[in-house]
Write a protein that holds these residues in place. Structure first.
Motif, mmCIF file in Angstrom:
data_model
loop_
_atom_site.group_PDB
_atom_site.id
_atom_site.type_symbol
_atom_site.label_atom_id
_atom_site.label_comp_id
_atom_site.label_asym_id
_atom_site.label_seq_id
_atom_site.Cartn_x
_atom_site.Cartn_y
_atom_site.Cartn_z
ATOM 1 N N LEU A 19 -4.867 37.396 76.031
ATOM 2 C CA LEU A 19 -5.895 37.860 75.108
ATOM 3 C C LEU A 19 -5.281 38.385 73.809
ATOM 4 N N LEU A 20 -4.200 39.139 73.907
ATOM 5 C CA LEU A 20 -3.529 39.640 72.709
ATOM 6 C C LEU A 20 -2.961 38.508 71.865
ATOM 7 N N LEU A 21 -2.356 37.523 72.516
ATOM 8 C CA LEU A 21 -1.814 36.382 71.773
ATOM 9 C C LEU A 21 -2.924 35.558 71.126
ATOM 10 N N PHE A 22 -4.061 35.426 71.821
ATOM 11 C CA PHE A 22 -5.198 34.700 71.253
ATOM 12 C C PHE A 22 -5.716 35.403 70.003
ATOM 13 N N ILE A 23 -5.873 36.718 70.067
ATOM 14 C CA ILE A 23 -6.353 37.465 68.904
ATOM 15 C C ILE A 23 -5.362 37.359 67.748
ATOM 16 N N SER A 24 -4.078 37.425 68.064
ATOM 17 C CA SER A 24 -3.057 37.304 67.023
ATOM 18 C C SER A 24 -3.114 35.932 66.349
ATOM 19 N N ARG A 25 -3.225 34.878 67.144
ATOM 20 C CA ARG A 25 -3.311 33.523 66.569
ATOM 21 C C ARG A 25 -4.589 33.346 65.761
ATOM 22 N N LEU B 193 -6.174 35.668 64.111
ATOM 23 C CA LEU B 193 -5.983 36.337 62.824
ATOM 24 C C LEU B 193 -5.100 35.520 61.896
ATOM 25 N N HIS B 194 -4.110 34.848 62.447
ATOM 26 C CA HIS B 194 -3.231 34.011 61.624
ATOM 27 C C HIS B 194 -3.976 32.813 61.038
ATOM 28 N N GLU B 195 -5.032 32.394 61.700
ATOM 29 C CA GLU B 195 -5.812 31.273 61.182
ATOM 30 C C GLU B 195 -6.587 31.660 59.925
ATOM 31 N N PHE B 196 -7.037 32.905 59.845
ATOM 32 C CA PHE B 196 -7.907 33.315 58.751
ATOM 33 C C PHE B 196 -7.199 34.081 57.655
ATOM 34 N N VAL B 197 -6.239 34.910 57.980
ATOM 35 C CA VAL B 197 -5.616 35.788 56.987
ATOM 36 C C VAL B 197 -4.733 35.041 55.998
ATOM 37 N N PRO B 198 -3.866 34.103 56.390
ATOM 38 C CA PRO B 198 -2.986 33.475 55.389
ATOM 39 C C PRO B 198 -3.758 32.736 54.294
ATOM 40 N N ALA B 199 -4.874 32.141 54.605
ATOM 41 C CA ALA B 199 -5.628 31.435 53.583
ATOM 42 C C ALA B 199 -6.117 32.392 52.517
ATOM 43 N N GLN B 200 -6.466 33.599 52.885
ATOM 44 C CA GLN B 200 -6.915 34.583 51.929
ATOM 45 C C GLN B 200 -5.749 35.280 51.255
ATOM 46 N N TYR C 11 -2.689 34.084 50.401
ATOM 47 C CA TYR C 11 -1.997 33.296 49.387
ATOM 48 C C TYR C 11 -2.935 32.749 48.334
ATOM 49 N N GLY C 12 -4.208 33.103 48.386
ATOM 50 C CA GLY C 12 -5.142 32.687 47.360
ATOM 51 C C GLY C 12 -5.583 31.244 47.492
ATOM 52 N N VAL C 13 -5.430 30.640 48.651
ATOM 53 C CA VAL C 13 -5.851 29.264 48.872
ATOM 54 C C VAL C 13 -7.346 29.266 49.117
ATOM 55 N N ALA C 14 -8.046 28.412 48.433
ATOM 56 C CA ALA C 14 -9.491 28.323 48.611
ATOM 57 C C ALA C 14 -9.794 27.663 49.948
ATOM 58 N N GLY C 15 -10.824 28.127 50.587
ATOM 59 C CA GLY C 15 -11.193 27.447 51.816
ATOM 60 C C GLY C 15 -11.694 28.337 52.775
#
Length: 100
Positions: free
Chosen positions: A79-85, A87-94, A96-100
């Protein structure tokens, strides 16, 4: 935002190590490899219990009785690894300023 993600990942990794240490210590106590009357072992066991039990108790309450097998640490780690992954799906796009 990236610093918060790094902090969360670090805390998750520390918690995973603590969960593994708690499971290993419980096996060592169950097989009489370590003596719980030893003050150092007792203090380590008490620390690990106090840190992990509040997180594992709700999972144990949801699981059926599996006899002597406790799979709640594995479920919590997944569960912890799932939540971490997640978050990694959504946070990097925001971050680095990448639209999407």
């Amino acid at each position: 935002m990236y610093a918060l993600l790094w902090l969360f990942d670090t805390l998750v990794q520390i918690l995973i190590y603590i969960l593994i240490a708690s499971a290993v210590l419980s096996w060592l106590v169950a097989f009489n490899v370590v003596n719980v009357r030893n003050p150092i072992v007792s203090q380590i066991g008490e620390f690990l219990y106090r840190v992990t039990e509040p997180l594992l108790r709700p999972i144990r309450n949801l699981l059926p009785n599996l006899g002597g097998v406790d799979v709640s640490p594995i479920i919590l780690i997944l569960l912890l690894l799932f939540i971490s992954r997640l978050l990694h799906e959504f946070v990097p796009a925001q971050t680095y300023g990448v639209a999407g």
